[in-house]
Structure formats: structure tokens, C-alpha cells
Design a protein around this motif. Structure first.
Motif, PDB file in Angstrom:
ATOM      1  N   GLN A  55       0.829  -1.204   0.000  1.00 48.31           N
ATOM      2  CA  GLN A  55       0.000   0.000   0.000  1.00 48.31           C
ATOM      3  C   GLN A  55       0.864   1.256   0.000  1.00 48.31           C
ATOM      4  O   GLN A  55       0.566   2.243  -0.690  1.00 48.31           O
ATOM      5  N   ASN A  59       1.034   4.421  -2.597  1.00 49.63           N
ATOM      6  CA  ASN A  59       0.798   5.804  -2.177  1.00 49.63           C
ATOM      7  C   ASN A  59       2.040   6.684  -2.235  1.00 49.63           C
ATOM      8  O   ASN A  59       1.935   7.903  -2.144  1.00 49.63           O
ATOM      9  N   MET A  88      -6.052  -6.737  -2.091  1.00 50.75           N
ATOM     10  CA  MET A  88      -5.285  -5.667  -2.733  1.00 50.75           C
ATOM     11  C   MET A  88      -4.749  -6.098  -4.094  1.00 50.75           C
ATOM     12  O   MET A  88      -4.623  -5.274  -5.007  1.00 50.75           O
ATOM     13  N   ALA A 264      -2.540  -0.506   4.235  1.00 57.21           N
ATOM     14  CA  ALA A 264      -3.436  -1.420   3.532  1.00 57.21           C
ATOM     15  C   ALA A 264      -4.318  -2.186   4.490  1.00 57.21           C
ATOM     16  O   ALA A 264      -5.450  -2.513   4.167  1.00 57.21           O
TER      17      ALA A 264
END
Length: 284
Positions: A55, A59, A88, A264
Motif C-alpha cells: 500500500q 501511495n 489488494m 493497507a
């Protein structure tokens, strides 16, 4: 930096002794240092760390953005049966992050995450079933998965169920049930639930309460949704509603700071386009 009392892991065995407070200290620590800790832990094979690192790579949290690398880490976590890693991976294939968009692959990953009991996987799989992307369209099965996620307190799924009752899709049209489900979504923090709940409150003449919920919408809504809502509110005959719309649009026109990275393990759902057009917000 992460606090000194959190020992730098030397093996996967060390990671097994980490407490939720230790993880929280790392996740909320200084971005660059925390990212290096998470990278080290991911390399040791820890599925939670792999998922959080993925995650952060999406980002650009403490690291350069790297969607290809993010997907690779999600797949490593998924190979260990990690529910959020599986989910994910589905998000990456759905949105074309680190690979070509592939709705069939996305649906397969979401189905696995849903089967493991992850509310986010249930919600994402239901979205594809509802739209027929990557799977045969099946609104009835979609509703079943939304209900399972809602049973776990998943706010966005509650809002989706509200639309089913409002539209009379799969179930009989029932405005009272739609109101209840929108309220659940709103109280759970879903911005679409908040807007639709406010709309139904306004239609009942509960203007002050509707305004309370309208003002919550921009706190978490996506830019696209805020624009749609803001433009819709400007068409309202009620000055207080117009003012909320103006505030939303003015905020969008200002310089927007980069969003904070969301781990995440806490990022339950994707930010998708509105499922239905934004309704007019009126009152009797």
C-alpha cells in the motif's frame, strides 16, 4: 522514527512477538524510517508487512511510488493466504496498478478474499457482480455479498443495500428499508450513505439533521463525488444547502495537499465512481 522500544526484527520469529501497539508505532512513525522497517519486515516474509508495504508503494509513503513493486508484494502476501493481500491484488488488477487492468483476474482475487471472510473482499466482489465486470452480472448474488459484509459493519455495503431497496432491484421497493440502510452507511462513515441519508431526511422535512449529515460528506468524499454533490446542492432552493455546496466547490478549487498514506490493513475499500447519479436534495 518508530520508538526505540520497538526492536528491529532480525527474523520472522521476532515479528511474531510484535504487539498491535508496536505495529501502530511503526505505521504512524516518520514515513521514510517506517518504510525501511516495513521493507525489512516484508523481506523476512511477514504477510502483514508485505501488505502494508504494498500500500505504501502505491501511495508513495516513505518510498517512491512503485505500482509494479506494490503488486509484487501483494502477491507475496496473497501466496500466504493473507486476506487483505489477496484483496489488494484484486484492486491492482481492477484498476491497472502495476499490471494491465484485468477484471477477470480482479474478480478471482476478490472472490478468494470474500471466501476468507474479508468484508472488503465481499464488497469489491459484489461490485463486480452488480456491474457484470469480470463475471456474469448477478445482482442477486451481489446483494448477498453486500449483506454478508454489512453483517460485519461494512458501511459502504450498507449504502449499497440501501440502493437496492430504493430502486426495487432484486428486493421489493421499500423506502423505509432504504432509509434504514442509508442511515447505517452514514453512521458507519460512508460519504455516499451520508449524502443519501441527508437527502431522505430532507424529503421528510428534517432539514437541520439533514444539514448535519451533509456537512460530513466532504470530510471523506472523493474529489469527483464532492464536485457532483456540490454542483447538485447549488441547484437546491434552500440557501443552507447551497452554502454547503459552495463550500465543497471552493475547497476543490483551492490547492489540494497530498493525501496521507493509508495502511493497507486499514484501507478496506477502493475509491470508486458513484454507483448512481447524485440525487437532487429537496424538501417538502
Amino acid at each position: 522514527m518508530p520508538p526505540s522500544h520497538v526492536s528491529f526484527p532480525e527474523s520472522a520469529h521476532d515479528l511474531a512477538s510484535w504487539t498491535p501497539a508496536d505495529w501502530q508505532a511503526i505505521i504512524t512513525g516518520e514515513a521514510a524510517s517506517s518504510a525501511q522497517w516495513m521493507l525489512h519486515s516484508a523481506r523476512l516474509g511477514h504477510a502483514d508487512a508485505q501488505t502494508v508495504l504494498g500500500q505504501w508503494l502505491l501511495n508513495g509513503h516513505g518510498l517512491d511510488r512503485d505500482p509494479v513493486g506494490a503488486l509484487a508484494w501483494f502477491l507475496k502476501a496473497a501466496a500466504q493466504g493473507h486476506p487483505m493481500g489477496i484483496n489488494m491484488a484484486g484492486r491492482c488488477y481492477e484498476n491497472g496498478w502495476g499490471a494491465n487492468a484485468d477484471f477477470v483476474a480482479a474478480a478471482n482475487w476478490y472472490r478468494q478474499a470474500a471466501a476468507k471472510g474479508l468484508d472488503a473482499g465481499m464488497y469489491n466482489y459484489a461490485n463486480l457482480l452488480a456491474t457484470g465486470q469480470g463475471v456474469k452480472q448477478n445482482p442477486a448474488e451481489a446483494l448477498q455479498w453486500y449483506r454478508k459484509a454489512a453483517d460485519q459493519g461494512h458501511a459502504k455495503s450498507m449504502t449499497k443495500i440501501g440502493f437496492f431497496y430504493e430502486d426495487g432491484r432484486v428486493v421489493a421497493q421499500d423506502s423505509a428499508a432504504a432509509f434504514t440502510w442509508f442511515e447505517g452507511g452514514a453512521r458507519g462513515g460512508d460519504f455516499r450513505g451520508q449524502y443519501n441519508y441527508a437527502s431522505m431526511l430532507a424529503a421528510r422535512g428534517q432539514m437541520d439533521e439533514a444539514l448535519v449529515w451533509l456537512r460530513k460528506v466532504p470530510l471523506t468524499a472523493t474529489p469527483g463525488y464532492k464536485r457532483l454533490v456540490g454542483e447538485q446542492l447549488l441547484q437546491s432552493p434552500h440557501p443552507a444547502f447551497q452554502a454547503v455546496g459552495q463550500q465543497m466547490l471552493l475547497a476543490l478549487s483551492s490547492a489540494v495537499a497530498p493525501s496521507q498514506a493509508t495502511p493497507a490493513c486499514a484501507a478496506k475499500t477502493r475509491a470508486e465512481a458513484p454507483a448512481t447519479p447524485v440525487r437532487p436534495l429537496t424538501a417538502p
